[in-house]
Design an enzyme around this catalytic site. Structure first.
Site, PDB file in Angstrom:
ATOM      1  N   LYS A  98     -17.072  18.009  34.875  1.00  0.00           N
ATOM      2  CA  LYS A  98     -15.354  17.962  34.479  1.00  0.00           C
ATOM      3  C   LYS A  98     -15.109  17.296  36.174  1.00  0.00           C
ATOM      4  O   LYS A  98     -15.988  18.181  36.876  1.00  0.00           O
ATOM      5  CB  LYS A  98     -14.316  18.841  34.442  1.00  0.00           C
TER       6      LYS A  98
ATOM      7  N   ASP B  82      -7.410  13.341  32.218  1.00  0.00           N
ATOM      8  CA  ASP B  82      -7.029  14.494  32.119  1.00  0.00           C
ATOM      9  C   ASP B  82      -5.545  14.829  32.758  1.00  0.00           C
ATOM     10  O   ASP B  82      -5.674  13.522  32.736  1.00  0.00           O
ATOM     11  CB  ASP B  82      -8.340  15.065  32.517  1.00  0.00           C
TER      12      ASP B  82
HETATM   13  P1  NDP Z   1      -0.526  14.737  31.040  1.00  0.00           P
HETATM   14  O1  NDP Z   1      -1.224  14.148  32.642  1.00  0.00           O
HETATM   15  O2  NDP Z   1      -0.364  13.085  30.084  1.00  0.00           O
HETATM   16  O3  NDP Z   1       0.411  15.664  31.251  1.00  0.00           O
HETATM   17  C1  NDP Z   1       0.447  17.052  31.311  1.00  0.00           C
HETATM   18  C2  NDP Z   1       1.886  17.308  30.573  1.00  0.00           C
HETATM   19  O4  NDP Z   1       1.788  18.587  30.455  1.00  0.00           O
HETATM   20  C3  NDP Z   1       3.257  17.197  31.525  1.00  0.00           C
HETATM   21  O5  NDP Z   1       4.058  17.229  30.275  1.00  0.00           O
HETATM   22  C4  NDP Z   1       3.238  18.731  32.257  1.00  0.00           C
HETATM   23  O6  NDP Z   1       4.452  18.534  32.531  1.00  0.00           O
HETATM   24  C5  NDP Z   1       2.270  19.763  31.627  1.00  0.00           C
HETATM   25  N1  NDP Z   1       2.392  19.674  32.380  1.00  0.00           N
HETATM   26  C6  NDP Z   1       0.602  20.172  33.567  1.00  0.00           C
HETATM   27  N2  NDP Z   1       0.436  21.318  34.146  1.00  0.00           N
HETATM   28  C7  NDP Z   1       1.764  21.847  33.076  1.00  0.00           C
HETATM   29  C8  NDP Z   1       1.910  23.594  34.019  1.00  0.00           C
HETATM   30  N3  NDP Z   1       1.314  24.064  34.358  1.00  0.00           N
HETATM   31  N4  NDP Z   1       2.689  23.881  33.592  1.00  0.00           N
HETATM   32  C9  NDP Z   1       3.214  23.299  32.233  1.00  0.00           C
HETATM   33  N5  NDP Z   1       3.270  22.402  31.622  1.00  0.00           N
HETATM   34  C10 NDP Z   1       2.155  22.284  32.270  1.00  0.00           C
HETATM   35  O7  NDP Z   1      -1.604  14.823  30.567  1.00  0.00           O
HETATM   36  P2  NDP Z   1      -2.473  15.197  29.004  1.00  0.00           P
HETATM   37  O8  NDP Z   1      -1.645  14.856  28.264  1.00  0.00           O
HETATM   38  O9  NDP Z   1      -3.975  14.646  29.430  1.00  0.00           O
HETATM   39  O10 NDP Z   1      -3.344  16.399  28.684  1.00  0.00           O
HETATM   40  C11 NDP Z   1      -2.733  17.878  28.586  1.00  0.00           C
HETATM   41  C12 NDP Z   1      -3.418  18.697  27.883  1.00  0.00           C
HETATM   42  O11 NDP Z   1      -4.407  17.870  26.922  1.00  0.00           O
HETATM   43  C13 NDP Z   1      -4.788  19.577  28.985  1.00  0.00           C
HETATM   44  O12 NDP Z   1      -4.849  20.921  29.057  1.00  0.00           O
HETATM   45  C14 NDP Z   1      -6.065  19.293  29.156  1.00  0.00           C
HETATM   46  O13 NDP Z   1      -7.181  19.391  29.565  1.00  0.00           O
HETATM   47  C15 NDP Z   1      -5.692  18.635  27.613  1.00  0.00           C
HETATM   48  N6  NDP Z   1      -6.831  17.210  27.138  1.00  0.00           N
HETATM   49  C16 NDP Z   1      -6.460  15.811  27.674  1.00  0.00           C
HETATM   50  C17 NDP Z   1      -7.133  15.189  26.701  1.00  0.00           C
HETATM   51  C18 NDP Z   1      -7.005  13.343  27.390  1.00  0.00           C
HETATM   52  O14 NDP Z   1      -7.844  12.933  26.838  1.00  0.00           O
HETATM   53  N7  NDP Z   1      -6.073  12.917  27.828  1.00  0.00           N
HETATM   54  C19 NDP Z   1      -8.719  15.029  26.182  1.00  0.00           C
HETATM   55  C20 NDP Z   1      -8.503  16.629  25.701  1.00  0.00           C
HETATM   56  C21 NDP Z   1      -7.860  17.643  26.376  1.00  0.00           C
HETATM   57  P3  NDP Z   1       4.741  17.980  34.337  1.00  0.00           P
HETATM   58  O15 NDP Z   1       5.008  16.744  34.511  1.00  0.00           O
HETATM   59  O16 NDP Z   1       6.135  18.676  34.442  1.00  0.00           O
HETATM   60  O17 NDP Z   1       3.466  18.442  35.396  1.00  0.00           O
HETATM   61  O1  2IT Z   2     -10.822  17.375  27.812  1.00  0.00           O
HETATM   62  C1  2IT Z   2     -11.181  16.407  28.331  1.00  0.00           C
HETATM   63  O2  2IT Z   2     -11.757  16.385  26.619  1.00  0.00           O
HETATM   64  C2  2IT Z   2     -10.593  15.278  28.667  1.00  0.00           C
HETATM   65  N1  2IT Z   2     -10.124  15.286  29.578  1.00  0.00           N
HETATM   66  C3  2IT Z   2     -10.879  13.765  27.740  1.00  0.00           C
HETATM   67  C4  2IT Z   2     -12.622  14.216  28.510  1.00  0.00           C
HETATM   68  C5  2IT Z   2     -13.012  12.652  28.416  1.00  0.00           C
HETATM   69  O3  2IT Z   2     -14.407  12.189  28.827  1.00  0.00           O
HETATM   70  O4  2IT Z   2     -12.741  11.787  28.032  1.00  0.00           O
END
Ligand code: NDP
Ligand code: 2IT
Length: 443
Positions: free
Chosen positions: A124, A164
């Site tokens: 990460k 992420d």
């Molecule tokens: P994005 O940046 O696309 O979206 C994140 C969302 O979460 C936004 O709406 C953001 O709001 C909100 N957010 C972020 N930080 C906070 C906080 N501290 N408090 C409240 N709201 C918050 O990210 P992703 O959708 O890609 O990721 C979301 C989650 O999913 C994370 O935990 C990530 O680790 C997990 N994840 C993502 C994967 C992926 O493929 N993208 C894979 C597996 C897990 P704002 O815009 O106001 O910051």
């Molecule tokens: O938390 C996660 O699994 C991710 N943000 C995706 C990682 C990846 O390599 O696609």
């Protein structure tokens, strides 16, 4: 050494990293009986080794704003474990990023990637850079500067980053472009790439779709389905957007979305042109979720999280520790029977206790959100073969992988008629990595 002594040692060594200690505690509490009954693993001190990253890289990222001001951020990459494949995991750009948060995410990734059935180690990275309010040019300069250091540590067979929080196709494009320029190589060194330059169909959708497929598998164990159920989702980024779409496809109704400023409640469901509005708002205009309430005349709750809205299914898809013990109790009291975590570690230990104590269907992130990294693995495969699979082919493979992850959780997590998915995911993920480490000797 007892479990408590072991956890005490980890806490003492990492006392400034609460999220990392939290993630380690959850895993160790699950796997201790397996570990304790296996003298070979203990003699090889597999647990002592598995909580220590293979390598941590921390570096300076200087860049310039549009106004000509010099800025300096901190860049990280945690190369946590390569026992079963190249380091694999996303990059997070958010002001809260620090070593402990990235170590928690890297640690979780090791077990998650093990569960995917694909050969990927865990890593990460990211930065405390805040993309909010920055122009495309500023984001580009930051990403280029970040890659001017990171390039020397990664490679398609070494370490393969992805997105992420705060890192999507735009950021990956800038970083991948700089990597290619420095190395003079077109390789699959990143996943989550644009479709025209090596990306995979379904990768943008994969985490959200996967979390809903996982919820569906859990519901099937109780002869239930998503159709007709009310679903509360947090976040409004990549994972939330496609979780919403898949719930709609399967006949459920999503009534909330949020961002770090508050949440919206739309009792009629976020679908059709309303979903299109969210996609444009968040991915093109990069605006706030409050604008949805203005546009469609629904209620906006500033500064609040959505867990007080009654639902049968909750999909936390924003960030770590966004459901506490009280909120978990409220969800259960209001009739929630299924929680599938799109985010990483969104539920606090007190919240997890509530879900397990009430024996609801609770899918922890390392199982439920593994569809994202799984499809990254499929992107790597396509890049190696220099061809692209169709949307249906990738989606079918994703679906099959989520079922396989669910089966592993059932195999290792069955407690009578109850399935403890926390235990199942942790034990299943651990065993493969531990066995690989044993086979490779003391390295
Ligand atoms: P994005 O940046 O696309 O979206 C994140 C969302 O979460 C936004 O709406 C953001 O709001 C909100 N957010 C972020 N930080 C906070 C906080 N501290 N408090 C409240 N709201 C918050 O990210 P992703 O959708 O890609 O990721 C979301 C989650 O999913 C994370 O935990 C990530 O680790 C997990 N994840 C993502 C994967 C992926 O493929 N993208 C894979 C597996 C897990 P704002 O815009 O106001 O910051
Ligand atoms: O938390 C996660 O699994 C991710 N943000 C995706 C990682 C990846 O390599 O696609």
């Amino acid at each position: 050494m007892t479990m408590h002594e072991f956890l005490h040692q980890v806490s003492a060594k990492n006392s400034d990293q609460p999220e990392f200690i939290q993630a380690v505690t959850e895993v160790v509490e699950s796997i201790w009986p397996v570990y304790d009954s296996n003298p070979q693993l203990k003699k090889a001190r597999i647990l002592d080794r598995i909580v220590e990253p293979e390598r941590v890289i921390i570096f300076r990222v200087p860049w310039m704003t549009d106004a000509g001001e010099v800025m300096v951020n901190r860049g990280f990459r945690i190369e946590f474990n390569s026992a079963i494949g190249p380091y694999k995991g996303g990059l997070r750009f958010h002001p809260s990023v620090n070593l402990g948060i990235l170590k928690f995410l890297g640690f979780e990734q090791v077990f998650k990637n093990s569960l995917t059935t694909l050969p990927m180690g865990g890593g990460k990275g990211g930065s405390d850079f805040n993309p909010r309010g920055r122009s495309d040019e500023e984001v580009m300069r930051f990403c280029h500067s970040y890659m001017l250091e990171l390039f020397r540590h990664i490679g398609p067979n070494t370490d393969v980053p992805a997105g992420d929080i705060g890192v999507g196709k735009r950021e990956i494009g800038f970083m991948y472009g700089m990597y290619k320029k420095i190395k003079n190589e077109v390789t699959g060194v990143f996943t989550g790439k644009g479709l025209d330059w090596g990306g995979s169909l379904i990768r943008p959708e994969a985490t959200g779709y996967g979390a809903v497929y996982f919820a569906d598998e859990m519901l099937k164990t109780r002869a239930q389905e998503i159709a007709g159920k009310t679903v509360v989702i947090s976040g409004s980024g990549n994972v939330s957007q496609y979780a919403t779409q898949k719930v709609n496809d399967l006949g459920g109704k999503v009534v909330t979305l949020s961002d770090s400023d508050g949440f919206i409640y739309d009792p009629d469901g976020i679908k059709g042109e309303k979903w299109d509005f969210v996609m444009d708002l968040k991915n093109v205009r990069r605006g706030r979720i409050s604008e949805y309430a203005k546009e469609f005349g629904v209620k906006y709750f500033p500064g609040e999280r959505p867990w007080g809205i009654p639902c049968q299914i909750a999909l936390p898809c924003a960030t770590q520790n966004e459901i506490n013990g009280e909120e978990a109790k409220t969800l259960v009291k209001n009739g929630c029977i299924c929680v599938s975590e799109g985010a990483n570690m969104p539920t606090t230990p007190e919240g997890v206790e509530v879900f397990l104590g009430n024996k609801i269907l609770y899918g922890p992130g390392k199982a439920a959100n593994a569809g994202g990294v799984s499809t990254s693995g499929l992107e790597m495969t396509q890049n190696s073969m220099r061809l692209s699979w169709t949307r249906d082919e990738v989606d079918a493979r994703l679906h099959q992988i989520m079922k396989a992850i669910h089966e592993q959780c059932v195999r290792h997590g069955k407690e009578g008629s109850f399935i403890n998915y926390v235990k199942g995911a942790n034990v299943g993920g651990f065993l493969k990595v531990a066995n690989a480490m044993m086979d490779q000797g003391l390295i």
